[in-house]
Scaffold this motif. Structure first.
Motif, mmCIF file in Angstrom:
data_model
loop_
_atom_site.group_PDB
_atom_site.id
_atom_site.type_symbol
_atom_site.label_atom_id
_atom_site.label_comp_id
_atom_site.label_asym_id
_atom_site.label_seq_id
_atom_site.Cartn_x
_atom_site.Cartn_y
_atom_site.Cartn_z
ATOM 1 N N VAL A 77 -15.226 10.177 -12.743
ATOM 2 C CA VAL A 77 -13.763 10.269 -12.730
ATOM 3 C C VAL A 77 -13.278 10.025 -14.146
ATOM 4 O O VAL A 77 -13.633 9.036 -14.778
ATOM 5 C CB VAL A 77 -13.151 9.222 -11.763
ATOM 6 N N ARG A 78 -12.467 10.934 -14.666
ATOM 7 C CA ARG A 78 -11.977 10.834 -16.037
ATOM 8 C C ARG A 78 -10.459 10.821 -16.058
ATOM 9 O O ARG A 78 -9.804 11.286 -15.135
ATOM 10 C CB ARG A 78 -12.492 12.002 -16.866
ATOM 11 N N VAL A 79 -9.923 10.315 -17.143
ATOM 12 C CA VAL A 79 -8.475 10.321 -17.346
ATOM 13 C C VAL A 79 -8.153 11.560 -18.167
ATOM 14 O O VAL A 79 -8.702 11.752 -19.254
ATOM 15 C CB VAL A 79 -8.017 9.042 -18.084
ATOM 16 N N ARG A 80 -7.294 12.385 -17.633
ATOM 17 C CA ARG A 80 -6.908 13.601 -18.342
ATOM 18 C C ARG A 80 -5.450 13.499 -18.766
ATOM 19 O O ARG A 80 -4.632 12.909 -18.061
ATOM 20 C CB ARG A 80 -7.118 14.815 -17.445
ATOM 21 N N LYS A 81 -5.129 14.077 -19.914
ATOM 22 C CA LYS A 81 -3.756 14.044 -20.422
ATOM 23 C C LYS A 81 -3.050 15.313 -19.958
ATOM 24 O O LYS A 81 -3.452 16.415 -20.306
ATOM 25 C CB LYS A 81 -3.771 13.922 -21.937
ATOM 26 N N VAL A 82 -1.992 15.112 -19.163
ATOM 27 C CA VAL A 82 -1.285 16.223 -18.538
ATOM 28 C C VAL A 82 0.184 16.170 -18.931
ATOM 29 O O VAL A 82 0.817 15.112 -18.861
ATOM 30 C CB VAL A 82 -1.430 16.144 -16.984
ATOM 31 N N CYS A 83 0.722 17.318 -19.334
ATOM 32 C CA CYS A 83 2.154 17.424 -19.638
ATOM 33 C C CYS A 83 2.908 17.408 -18.309
ATOM 34 O O CYS A 83 2.668 18.251 -17.442
ATOM 35 C CB CYS A 83 2.446 18.717 -20.402
ATOM 36 N N GLU A 84 3.823 16.442 -18.157
ATOM 37 C CA GLU A 84 4.517 16.312 -16.881
ATOM 38 C C GLU A 84 5.534 17.431 -16.641
ATOM 39 O O GLU A 84 5.912 17.688 -15.497
ATOM 40 C CB GLU A 84 5.181 14.951 -16.753
ATOM 41 N N LEU A 85 5.976 18.128 -17.697
ATOM 42 C CA LEU A 85 6.930 19.229 -17.505
ATOM 43 C C LEU A 85 6.221 20.528 -17.126
ATOM 44 O O LEU A 85 6.714 21.294 -16.304
ATOM 45 C CB LEU A 85 7.751 19.453 -18.786
ATOM 46 N N GLU A 86 5.046 20.799 -17.731
ATOM 47 C CA GLU A 86 4.314 22.036 -17.465
ATOM 48 C C GLU A 86 3.219 21.855 -16.421
ATOM 49 O O GLU A 86 2.622 22.841 -15.989
ATOM 50 C CB GLU A 86 3.679 22.560 -18.760
ATOM 51 N N ASP A 87 2.911 20.620 -16.049
ATOM 52 C CA ASP A 87 1.849 20.299 -15.102
ATOM 53 C C ASP A 87 0.530 20.980 -15.479
ATOM 54 O O ASP A 87 -0.124 21.628 -14.678
ATOM 55 C CB ASP A 87 2.245 20.677 -13.672
ATOM 56 N N ARG A 88 0.164 20.810 -16.766
ATOM 57 C CA ARG A 88 -1.118 21.334 -17.245
ATOM 58 C C ARG A 88 -1.733 20.341 -18.212
ATOM 59 O O ARG A 88 -1.039 19.559 -18.859
ATOM 60 C CB ARG A 88 -0.960 22.703 -17.895
ATOM 61 N N GLU A 89 -3.070 20.370 -18.296
ATOM 62 C CA GLU A 89 -3.773 19.491 -19.215
ATOM 63 C C GLU A 89 -3.535 19.961 -20.649
ATOM 64 O O GLU A 89 -3.500 21.158 -20.918
ATOM 65 C CB GLU A 89 -5.270 19.523 -18.892
ATOM 66 N N VAL A 90 -3.325 19.008 -21.561
ATOM 67 C CA VAL A 90 -3.092 19.346 -22.962
ATOM 68 C C VAL A 90 -4.204 18.759 -23.826
ATOM 69 O O VAL A 90 -4.827 17.762 -23.476
ATOM 70 C CB VAL A 90 -1.710 18.826 -23.451
ATOM 71 N N THR A 91 -4.444 19.396 -24.977
ATOM 72 C CA THR A 91 -5.465 18.926 -25.906
ATOM 73 C C THR A 91 -4.857 17.880 -26.836
ATOM 74 O O THR A 91 -3.625 17.748 -26.938
ATOM 75 C CB THR A 91 -6.013 20.081 -26.759
ATOM 76 N N GLN A 92 -5.708 17.168 -27.546
ATOM 77 C CA GLN A 92 -5.236 16.143 -28.483
ATOM 78 C C GLN A 92 -4.351 16.755 -29.568
ATOM 79 O O GLN A 92 -3.407 16.123 -30.034
ATOM 80 C CB GLN A 92 -6.438 15.424 -29.112
ATOM 81 N N ASP A 93 -4.638 17.997 -29.982
ATOM 82 C CA ASP A 93 -3.824 18.677 -31.000
ATOM 83 C C ASP A 93 -2.395 18.923 -30.534
ATOM 84 O O ASP A 93 -1.500 19.122 -31.351
ATOM 85 C CB ASP A 93 -4.462 20.014 -31.384
ATOM 86 N N GLU A 94 -2.175 18.939 -29.232
ATOM 87 C CA GLU A 94 -0.843 19.202 -28.686
ATOM 88 C C GLU A 94 -0.051 17.923 -28.432
ATOM 89 O O GLU A 94 1.071 17.985 -27.953
ATOM 90 C CB GLU A 94 -0.958 19.957 -27.353
ATOM 91 N N ILE A 95 -0.624 16.776 -28.747
ATOM 92 C CA ILE A 95 0.004 15.492 -28.433
ATOM 93 C C ILE A 95 0.582 14.866 -29.695
ATOM 94 O O ILE A 95 -0.074 14.808 -30.724
ATOM 95 C CB ILE A 95 -1.018 14.538 -27.779
ATOM 96 N N GLY A 96 1.830 14.415 -29.605
ATOM 97 C CA GLY A 96 2.489 13.731 -30.712
ATOM 98 C C GLY A 96 2.958 12.360 -30.282
ATOM 99 O O GLY A 96 2.732 11.936 -29.142
ATOM 100 N N LYS A 97 3.638 11.669 -31.189
ATOM 101 C CA LYS A 97 4.175 10.336 -30.902
ATOM 102 C C LYS A 97 5.690 10.400 -31.037
ATOM 103 O O LYS A 97 6.233 11.221 -31.766
ATOM 104 C CB LYS A 97 3.633 9.318 -31.912
#
Length: 148
Positions: free
Chosen positions: A34-54
């Protein structure tokens, strides 16, 4: 390291290693990891680290995006230096107050002599120095700074 009139460039090096046991989570039915995946809550899709900001949240509806470059360029007064706040006898510092341990080392050859003098003075007087320093983009307060 800043001590009144003298500044000595230093590096902060971890003095501890993590020897704790780390567990993984798994699915009881088929032993799948079981892994933790980063998902955009507006698009309901997994995003890559390059797509993540602060960002910094001013209010629940107002956020300010902040780039890694902006964080690197923040003028932290303790960046690349330790600012000594005070010197106290070693026995006055409770060992429980000490979290992660760090050693200091001079960052350049020109810093070696003044750094060594400070280390010797602290050692001879059986004292430690409390200091402020920057680590991982944040200013932190060290309960004690003592060199190896």
């Amino acid at each position: 390291m800043t001590t009144g009139l003298v500044t000595v460039p230093i590096n902060v090096v971890s003095a501890t290693e993590d020897h704790s046991i780390h567990f993984h989570q798994y699915h009881l039915e088929d032993m799948g990891r079981v892994r933790v995946r980063k998902v955009c809550e507006l698009e309901d899709r997994e995003v890559t680290q390059d797509e993540i900001g602060k960002d910094y949240e001013l209010t629940r509806t107002q956020v300010i995006p902040i780039t890694d470059e902006e964080l690197r360029n923040l003028p932290l007064p303790t960046a690349k230096a330790i600012e000594i706040q005070g010197v106290v006898p070693l026995e006055t510092v409770a060992p429980l107050r000490i979290g992660e341990g760090y050693y200091l080392q001079p960052s350049r050859q020109v810093a070696a002599k003044p750094y060594r003098l400070l280390v010797q003075a602290l050692g001879r007087s059986n004292k430690v120095a409390g200091a402020e320093y920057e680590r991982s983009g944040r200013e932190r307060m060290s309960p004690r700074v003592r060199t190896p």
